[in-house]
Design a protein around this motif. Structure first.
Motif, PDB file in Angstrom:
ATOM      1  N   ARG A  71       3.289 -20.022   0.571  1.00  0.00           N
ATOM      2  CA  ARG A  71       1.937 -19.425   0.546  1.00  0.00           C
ATOM      3  C   ARG A  71       1.154 -19.838   1.756  1.00  0.00           C
ATOM      4  NH1 ARG A  71       2.173 -21.150  -5.560  1.00  0.00           N
ATOM      5  NH2 ARG A  71       3.597 -19.659  -6.209  1.00  0.00           N
ATOM      6  N   ALA A  72       0.807 -21.039   1.493  1.00  0.00           N
ATOM      7  CA  ALA A  72      -0.175 -21.473   2.729  1.00  0.00           C
ATOM      8  C   ALA A  72      -0.006 -21.215   3.911  1.00  0.00           C
ATOM      9  CB  ALA A  72      -0.543 -23.031   2.516  1.00  0.00           C
ATOM     10  N   ARG A  73       1.423 -21.438   4.316  1.00  0.00           N
ATOM     11  CA  ARG A  73       1.720 -21.240   5.740  1.00  0.00           C
ATOM     12  C   ARG A  73       1.546 -19.824   6.142  1.00  0.00           C
ATOM     13  NH1 ARG A  73       7.814 -21.420   7.608  1.00  0.00           N
ATOM     14  NH2 ARG A  73       7.208 -20.979   9.829  1.00  0.00           N
ATOM     15  N   LEU A  74       1.910 -18.833   5.112  1.00  0.00           N
ATOM     16  CA  LEU A  74       1.811 -17.400   5.273  1.00  0.00           C
ATOM     17  C   LEU A  74       0.594 -16.972   5.445  1.00  0.00           C
ATOM     18  CD1 LEU A  74       3.077 -14.430   5.611  1.00  0.00           C
ATOM     19  CD2 LEU A  74       2.796 -14.658   2.980  1.00  0.00           C
ATOM     20  N   ILE A  75      -0.429 -17.575   4.731  1.00  0.00           N
ATOM     21  CA  ILE A  75      -1.795 -17.080   4.718  1.00  0.00           C
ATOM     22  C   ILE A  75      -2.692 -17.561   6.152  1.00  0.00           C
ATOM     23  CG2 ILE A  75      -4.267 -17.571   3.617  1.00  0.00           C
ATOM     24  CD1 ILE A  75      -2.651 -17.588   0.868  1.00  0.00           C
ATOM     25  N   SER A  76      -2.063 -18.688   6.381  1.00  0.00           N
ATOM     26  CA  SER A  76      -2.557 -19.448   7.678  1.00  0.00           C
ATOM     27  C   SER A  76      -2.194 -18.618   8.924  1.00  0.00           C
ATOM     28  CB  SER A  76      -1.960 -20.928   7.902  1.00  0.00           C
ATOM     29  OG  SER A  76      -2.405 -21.416   8.966  1.00  0.00           O
ATOM     30  N   ALA A  77      -0.620 -18.115   8.914  1.00  0.00           N
ATOM     31  CA  ALA A  77      -0.577 -17.179  10.010  1.00  0.00           C
ATOM     32  C   ALA A  77      -1.130 -15.903   9.975  1.00  0.00           C
ATOM     33  CB  ALA A  77       1.077 -17.016   9.582  1.00  0.00           C
ATOM     34  N   LEU A  78      -1.342 -15.477   8.761  1.00  0.00           N
ATOM     35  CA  LEU A  78      -2.122 -14.145   8.786  1.00  0.00           C
ATOM     36  C   LEU A  78      -3.625 -14.216   9.533  1.00  0.00           C
ATOM     37  CD1 LEU A  78      -1.137 -12.928   5.278  1.00  0.00           C
ATOM     38  CD2 LEU A  78      -0.819 -11.549   7.225  1.00  0.00           C
ATOM     39  N   LYS A  79      -4.235 -15.395   9.119  1.00  0.00           N
ATOM     40  CA  LYS A  79      -5.503 -15.637   9.551  1.00  0.00           C
ATOM     41  C   LYS A  79      -5.401 -15.903  11.010  1.00  0.00           C
ATOM     42  CE  LYS A  79      -8.052 -15.677   5.679  1.00  0.00           C
ATOM     43  NZ  LYS A  79      -8.963 -14.786   5.576  1.00  0.00           N
ATOM     44  N   ALA A  80      -4.210 -16.441  11.509  1.00  0.00           N
ATOM     45  CA  ALA A  80      -4.205 -16.748  12.936  1.00  0.00           C
ATOM     46  C   ALA A  80      -3.957 -15.588  13.643  1.00  0.00           C
ATOM     47  CB  ALA A  80      -3.030 -17.799  13.290  1.00  0.00           C
ATOM     48  N   GLY A  81      -3.123 -14.547  13.149  1.00  0.00           N
ATOM     49  CA  GLY A  81      -2.901 -13.271  13.749  1.00  0.00           C
ATOM     50  C   GLY A  81      -4.457 -12.428  13.984  1.00  0.00           C
ATOM     51  N   ARG A  82      -5.115 -12.465  12.908  1.00  0.00           N
ATOM     52  CA  ARG A  82      -6.438 -11.929  12.968  1.00  0.00           C
ATOM     53  C   ARG A  82      -7.294 -12.444  12.011  1.00  0.00           C
ATOM     54  NH1 ARG A  82      -8.231  -6.528  13.923  1.00  0.00           N
ATOM     55  NH2 ARG A  82      -5.905  -5.839  14.107  1.00  0.00           N
ATOM     56  N   PRO A  83      -8.219 -13.256  12.624  1.00  0.00           N
ATOM     57  CA  PRO A  83      -9.213 -14.324  12.004  1.00  0.00           C
ATOM     58  C   PRO A  83      -9.915 -13.265  10.987  1.00  0.00           C
ATOM     59  CG  PRO A  83      -9.413 -14.622  14.109  1.00  0.00           C
ATOM     60  CD  PRO A  83      -8.549 -13.459  14.319  1.00  0.00           C
ATOM     61  N   ALA A  84     -10.112 -12.119  11.075  1.00  0.00           N
ATOM     62  CA  ALA A  84     -11.086 -11.442  10.014  1.00  0.00           C
ATOM     63  C   ALA A  84     -10.119 -10.650   9.049  1.00  0.00           C
ATOM     64  CB  ALA A  84     -11.653 -10.182  10.678  1.00  0.00           C
ATOM     65  N   ALA A  85      -8.786 -11.068   9.204  1.00  0.00           N
ATOM     66  CA  ALA A  85      -7.720 -10.345   8.204  1.00  0.00           C
ATOM     67  C   ALA A  85      -8.063 -10.889   6.949  1.00  0.00           C
ATOM     68  CB  ALA A  85      -6.297 -10.814   8.576  1.00  0.00           C
ATOM     69  N   GLY A  86      -8.030  -9.778   5.786  1.00  0.00           N
ATOM     70  CA  GLY A  86      -8.098 -10.157   4.483  1.00  0.00           C
ATOM     71  C   GLY A  86      -6.970 -10.375   3.671  1.00  0.00           C
ATOM     72  N   VAL A  87      -6.849 -11.326   2.857  1.00  0.00           N
ATOM     73  CA  VAL A  87      -5.539 -11.762   2.190  1.00  0.00           C
ATOM     74  C   VAL A  87      -5.996 -11.517   0.814  1.00  0.00           C
ATOM     75  CG1 VAL A  87      -3.915 -13.384   1.795  1.00  0.00           C
ATOM     76  CG2 VAL A  87      -4.727 -13.385   3.929  1.00  0.00           C
ATOM     77  N   VAL A  88      -5.163 -10.487   0.265  1.00  0.00           N
ATOM     78  CA  VAL A  88      -5.235 -10.367  -1.206  1.00  0.00           C
ATOM     79  C   VAL A  88      -4.009 -10.715  -1.887  1.00  0.00           C
ATOM     80  CG1 VAL A  88      -5.583  -8.473  -2.886  1.00  0.00           C
ATOM     81  CG2 VAL A  88      -6.604  -8.356  -0.547  1.00  0.00           C
TER      82      VAL A  88
END
Lengths: 701, 382
Positions: free
Chosen positions: A498-515
């Protein structure tokens, strides 16, 4: 003079006169006799003709009776040969006309119609009747013409004898009692079912009552607060269950009395399903079941119909699916548009489970009142057995039908269709505020059905959607494609990544929303951890298109339309500065209202009768922002009190909102309230949300 | 105990010869007991020629009876004949009475019978009854009046008859005189053995479709099924001519619906309003149908009824409706022959009747007096 003219033996004049008188007398007598004889003969002929005509008429009547008799009637001569057979016999035996069997022995005819064993038994009865010279009656199952559908007959064999006791023939009557027997059996079954139902209802009512009574005693005696709260929780649970049982019984009574009515309002179908899903989700997650929903995008946004009754049906079917599916099983809700004609939309709703399934014999009884699949089901799983019967009545009132597709041990699908009018299309749409072509969304879920459905919804909005079945696959896609505007991640699927995936998502686009896609129960435990990882929002399963849309627009920061729902049960209400007049004769009901609304800072003045309510209002009309009026009160009921208030010569009397509190919720009762001058009603037992809604509608906030 | 002896004579013109024949046949010196009664049946001309009076005057006991068109006694059966049946007993006695029937006949009947009944401690066991054949007062009406006065004491007898087309010479007989309008009764007092029997129409020969009498006045049938009597009777196939003939050969069957057997009524005349004058009461609410009797039925029913009755003990009195006589056609003595054959050496009386008087048991077994048509009524006395 004698015969040879001897004058010594000639009769005297006196003798001659006597002779003449005698002859005249005899002549007159003969003439009279002849005239009478002639007239008598004519009259005799006439009467004979009349009697013959009468006989012919009798024969006509009898023929009419015989031809129209529903019984099978046979007349045999003294030899057992056919001399008459009724039309019913000829039809059942597929004999074109009586001439084909006239004069034939009954055994020869029956041999072609019934089994040999049956014929032998029948012939023995005929012989017995003839030998005893009295009627023989018995019942027998016979299959005329071997059609494969034997019928039960009550058979009467009556020998006919003349005055000397000599046999002249036999009358045989077959009375088909199959339908009567079946009706009797059905009536007995229904009686037994009703008796079982009563026993079941007694149990269903007494069990929660027992809990309420018992837990009340325990709670009263308990010293510590935790124990008291535990007891209250149990009382609440039992009360809710009891209310459900009572509502079922009342609904069934209304249905049987033909008094169940639909209240037509404009409503959102999806929102209604969402409310139902919210109610049942608790039990789904208790049993660790997977609950998914699929809503057809072609379904109109709003309909005109009775959303509460539809919700009742869906709740019942979902409740059954959850109840009869073991832990770890799955329940699916599918709603789609099945067609449209004459201004009515056909909606098809299917609830599928992986539960215990239903055998064909059980399926045949399912939708009948007072029946569950079987009584052992009742004992194991509980329930009134009325839910499906009520659901069937509701669905049929909406011009639909309901049925089940199931295999014992393999799960079940309960399907119903209803027809509803389209509601007004919403003029504003949340989607209008977003340019969807630029939005790229990622969905991560181990369930391929969920992924496909999710993608369908997103693409329906016009956005791009990528799907990944695991955290690893998702990480690969992020690396390949770059970032996403929003990622929907199933908490269980992500697992340790989870943590890694959310971190990757944020890294890909800092403003990305994760739900996070998760159940409400699990979110309570996971919310803090998820927020720490940077995923502060949750989409509860099963998800609905409108829920997804809300999350997306919220996450992307687009303007939102006011929520359709009023504040939820959890939102604290505040009615500071408002005062209502509560007209309620029952002290306990007044206490409940006072206690329930104490936290809302609502001022409440109580009137114990309609008379008191009118008096209190007329003395201080400007004091009260609203009146809650019980209907059944002594001295003056709520309707009369309302009429009196409205009739007061005070400006406020015409405008003060008056809401009925009533257990009578038939349409005519509600109409009586409105005719008396009330503005609306809330039902009893009091639903906190309904009262809050009424208060919010009429009070100054 | 009642014994009987009978006699007959064809001497219609010679009273002396008739008396000699009768008295010789009766053997009064050896046959009479303490109390006696004579029952006369005769051709109506016997009254005109004085033979009737002479015979009755010669007999030392009261005589009652009626004219007829055919009668029989002993071996004699004929139309122009006078028969005498003597009832004689040591322990029974006989009281006779003749009551004129006029406008106030009910009062006359009541007062005469009240006076007669007052003479005895116990009521009579039986009234032998001879009704005049009148258009103004029917047999049913007289029967009702007698019943009212006596409390229902059994009545047995006949209405007067004759051989004419209009029955204008039909008369009752009382002690040698013949009367057009006198009711003649003979009370049989004591404890004789009595039984009553009826040979009636075969019920299987009744028309099955029945109608309801909706209006009547005594023996006048006014309305059936809401229509006039004539309308209904024509509807079922009868003609006005037949109904108006006065012969009374159309048997109407009336069921009183009170547990008694149906009774038969002859139609004697039609009024200008289409109402039928019948041989007895036609009560509203009773059902009505039409019956049929032929020669075979007459003979069979009579034979079946009389055979068990005829034995040396006692006497059989038989009055048979004139209509039965008519259907026999040319063989009009055949019924009497049956009775004579059954009686053998035993005494019997047979006469054709203008209306038969005989009780029937009701649903509770109690005897109820009826006035019949189309029957042969029997009374066995001993």
């Amino acid at each position: 003079m004698d015969e040879i003219g001897n004058q010594d033996t000639a009769p005297s004049a006196q003798e001659l006169q006597k002779e003449i008188r005698g002859l005249k007398r005899k002549l007159a007598l003969s003439e009279a006799n002849l005239a009478r004889a002639r007239q008598t003969a004519l009259a005799q002929d006439r009467v004979e003709t009349i009697l013959n005509d009468s006989l012919k008429k009798d024969l006509q009547f009898f023929k009419l009776v015989l031809e129209n008799a529903t019984h099978i009637l046979l007349l045999l001569d003294f030899d057992g040969r056919f001399s008459y057979a009724s039309a019913r016999f000829l039809a059942d035996a597929a004999i074109a006309n009586f001439g084909l069997i006239d004069g034939h022995h009954y055994k020869d005819v029956f041999r072609r119609l019934i089994a040999e064993g049956d014929l032998n038994k029948f012939a023995a009865m005929v012989d017995s009747a003839v030998a005893r010279k009295s009627t023989v009656s018995f019942e027998e199952q016979l299959d005329f013409n071997f059609q494969g559908s034997p019928r039960i007959f009550s058979i009467l064999i009556t020998p006919m004898t003349d005055e000397d006791g000599k046999s002249t023939g036999i009358m045989i009557l077959f009375n088909d009692i199959t339908d009567i027997n079946n009706a009797l059996e059905a009536a007995n079954l229904a009686n037994r079912a009703k008796s079982e139902f009563l026993a079941n209802m007694s149990h269903e009512i007494r069990t929660p009552m027992n809990a309420i009574v018992g837990m009340t005693s325990i709670g009263k005696a308990a010293a510590d607060l935790e124990r008291k709260n535990y007891c209250f929780a149990k009382i609440e649970e039992a009360s809710s269950h009891l209310l459900g049982v009572i509502n079922d019984i009342l609904d069934m009574s209304k249905i049987e009395a033909g008094k169940l009515e639909l209240s037509l309002v404009e409503f959102s179908f999806e929102k209604m399903l969402q409310r139902v899903a919210n109610v049942v989700n608790f039990r789904v997650h208790e049993k660790k079941q997977v609950f998914t929903a699929h809503i057809d995008s072609a379904l109109p946004k709003t309909f005109i119909g009775d959303d509460q009754r539809i919700a009742q049906v869906v709740t019942n079917l979902l409740g059954n699916a959850i109840k009869f599916t073991p832990e770890g099983g799955s329940v699916t809700l599918d709603a789609r548009l099945a067609g449209e004609s004459n201004g009515l939309c056909a909606i098809r709703v299917k609830i599928t489970d992986t539960g215990i399934g239903i055998s064909p014999e059980q399926q045949a009884r399912l939708f009948q009142s007072f029946q569950q699949a079987e009584s052992s089901t009742t004992r194991k799983f509980g329930g009134t057995g009325l839910g499906l019967a009520i659901s069937k009545s509701i669905v049929e009132m909406m011009d639909g039908k309901i049925w089940v597709e199931s295999e014992f041990g393999q799960g079940s699908s309960f399907i119903f269709t209803i027809r509803l009018k389209r509601g007004a299309e919403k003029t504003a749409d949340l989607r209008d505020s977003v340019d969807w072509r630029d939005i790229h969304i990622l969905a991560v879920d181990g369930n391929p059905d969920v992924l496909l459905y999710f993608a369908e919804i997103i693409r329906g909005f016009g956005a791009r959607c990528a799907i990944a079945a695991s955290a690893g696959a998702a990480l690969g896609m992020i690396e390949r494609d770059g970032g996403y505007h929003i990622a929907f991640v199933d908490w269980d699927t992500a697992g340790g990544e989870r943590a890694r995936l959310i971190s990757a998502l944020k890294a890909g686009r800092p403003a990305a929303g994760v739900v996070i896609m998760i159940s409400p129960n699990e979110w309570d435990a996971a919310a803090a951890e998820a927020k720490k990882m940077g995923a502060g929002k949750a989409l509860f399963k099963p998800f609905f298109p409108s829920g997804i849309l809300d999350i997306i627009t919220e996450t992307l920061g687009a303007a939102q339309q006011p929520a359709e729902e009023t504040q939820t049960d959890d939102a604290p209400a505040d009615f500071t500065g408002n005062r209502i007049l509560l007209a309620e004769d029952m002290e306990v009901n007044r206490e409940i209202m006072l206690a329930l609304f104490e936290p809302t800072n609502l001022g409440i003045d109580c009137a114990v009768s309609g008379v008191a309510a009118v008096s209190m209002f007329s003395r201080a009309p400007e004091k009260y922002d609203m009146i809650f009026m019980d209907i059944q009160m002594p001295e003056m009921d709520g309707l009369e009190a309302t009429r009196r208030i409205r009739a007061l010569d005070l400006p406020r009397a015409k405008t003060v909102p008056i809401i009925a509190m009533t257990a009578n919720v038939f349409r005519e009762d509600v109409e009586k309230c409105l005719e008396a001058g009330m503005n609306g009603h809330v039902g009893k037992p009091i639903n906190y949300s309904d009262v809050i809604s009424s208060l919010q509608k009429y009070l100054k906030l | 105990m009642i014994r009987s002896v009978t006699a007959a004579t064809r001497e219609i013109d010679d009273a002396e010869a008739a008396v000699a024949e009768i008295t010789a046949a009766l053997g009064l010196e050896k046959n009479l007991r303490k109390n006696s009664l004579g029952i006369i049946s005769c051709f109506s001309d016997f009254a005109d020629t004085g033979v009737l009076k002479a015979v009755c005057d010669a007999l030392p006991f009261d005589c009652v009876g009626a004219t007829t068109c055919l009668c029989a006694a002993r071996a004699e059966i004929d139309q122009i004949i006078l028969t005498v049946t003597v009832l004689t007993s040591d322990d029974c006695d006989f009281k006779t009475i003749g009551i004129p029937i006029g406008d106030k006949y009910e009062d006359s009947v009541n007062s005469a019978l009240t006076a007669l009944l007052a003479q005895n401690e116990k009521p009579p066991a039986l009234f032998l009854s001879y009704f005049p054949l009148m258009n103004t007062v029917s047999g049913d009406m007289m029967l009702t009046a007698i019943d009212k006065a006596t409390g229902g004491i059994p009545l047995f007898g006949t209405a007067a008859l004759d051989h004419t087309m209009d029955y204008s010479t039909a008369k009752t007989v009382y002690n040698g005189e013949a009367f057009r309008e006198k009711l003649v009764l003979a009370a049989v007092c004591g404890a004789p053995h009595i039984s009553f029997h009826i040979a009636a129409l075969d019920e299987s020969k009744f028309r099955s479709q029945k109608a309801l009498i909706t209006a009547s006045a005594g023996n006048i049938l006014i309305g059936v099924n809401g229509k006039t009597a004539l309308e209904y009777l024509e509807e079922i196939g009868l003609t006005k001519a037949e109904l108006a003939s006065g012969l009374g050969v159309i048997p109407l069957v009336v069921d009183h619906k009170d547990g008694t057997k149906p009774v038969v009524r002859a139609v004697f005349a039609l009024t200008p309003d289409g109402h039928a004058v019948c041989g007895g009461a036609m009560p509203v609410g009773a059902t009505l149908t039409i019956g049929h009797v032929d020669r075979g039925d007459v003979l069979q029913t009579t034979e079946n009824t009389v055979k068990p009755l005829a034995d040396k003990e006692g006497v059989v009195l038989s009055y048979s409706c004139m209509a039965r006589y008519l259907v026999l056609g040319a063989d009009n003595t055949a019924e009497a022959e049956k009775i004579r054959a059954a009686a053998g050496e035993a005494p019997y009386l047979f006469a054709c009747s203008g209306g038969e008087i005989c009780p029937l048991p009701d649903a509770d077994g109690r005897l109820k007096n009826f006035y019949h048509n189309y029957t042969n009524v029997f009374c066995k006395l001993s």
